[in-house]
Design a protein around this motif. Structure first.
Motif: not given
Length: 189
Positions: A6-11, A104-106, A136-137
């Motif tokens: 899964n992936a998480i985008i920190l936005a 991954v950050p946005v 954060l990556i």
């Protein structure tokens, strides 16, 4: 066939130095926002993409991704609103099973799918380049227990989580691909 993480985008950041919400920024040479561009890069390498957001971003994010069944929006919990990225990860941890996640950050618009594929092939790593450690990556194993410990101990830094997980650096040559944007990109760049 190996299961995709899964992936998480920190936005959910406030984008104070940037001057406007980074997630919805559209560079002059693009027609899509940074969050849409990042989702497009993550789709080939991930099963499900979680986007960590603030409550006030929910409607606009829903408009962008309501048709995309691979995207799940998760708003930050009030009790960790002042924890920054760690609060976003904690809020998301309630939705995760025992699986690894790309994070991954946005605000890294130059990251490439090839970079994300390399991260997928390596577990429990964060990105390091010649000039920076990009905490954060990362590609992290299941972290629910460790992040709960961070919150209970009032630890606000992602490095606290990485230390508990014994995460190691993975070196990348291309510095520009991982540089976060804290100021708006001038037109025509």
């Amino acid at each position: 066939m190996k299961k995709k993480p899964n992936a998480i985008i920190l936005a959910g950041g406030k984008s104070t130095r940037f001057g406007s919400d980074k997630a919805f920024y559209i560079p002059s040479n693009e027609t899509k926002t940074w969050v849409e561009l990042l989702v497009a890069k993550l789709i080939p390498v991930s099963s499900l993409i979680y986007i960590s957001i603030r409550q006030e971003q929910l409607q606009k994010m829903h408009t962008l991704f309501s048709e995309n069944k691979q995207v799940c929006l998760v708003t930050d919990l009030n009790e960790v609103a002042d924890y920054g990225p760690l609060g976003g990860l904690y809020s998301l941890s309630r939705h995760l099973n025992d699986e690894s996640c790309l994070i991954v950050p946005v605000d890294v618009p130059h990251i490439q799918t090839a970079d994300l594929k390399l991260l997928c092939r390596n577990k429990n790593v964060y990105v390091e380049t010649a000039k920076h450690k990009h905490y954060l990556i990362a590609h992290l194993p299941s972290f629910q227990t460790e992040i709960s410990s961070c919150i209970q101990n009032h630890e606000h830094r992602v490095t606290s989580l990485l230390k508990k997980l014994h995460t190691t650096p993975l070196f990348f040559e291309n510095e520009d691909a991982f540089t976060n944007q804290n100021t708006k990109i001038p037109p025509n760049e």
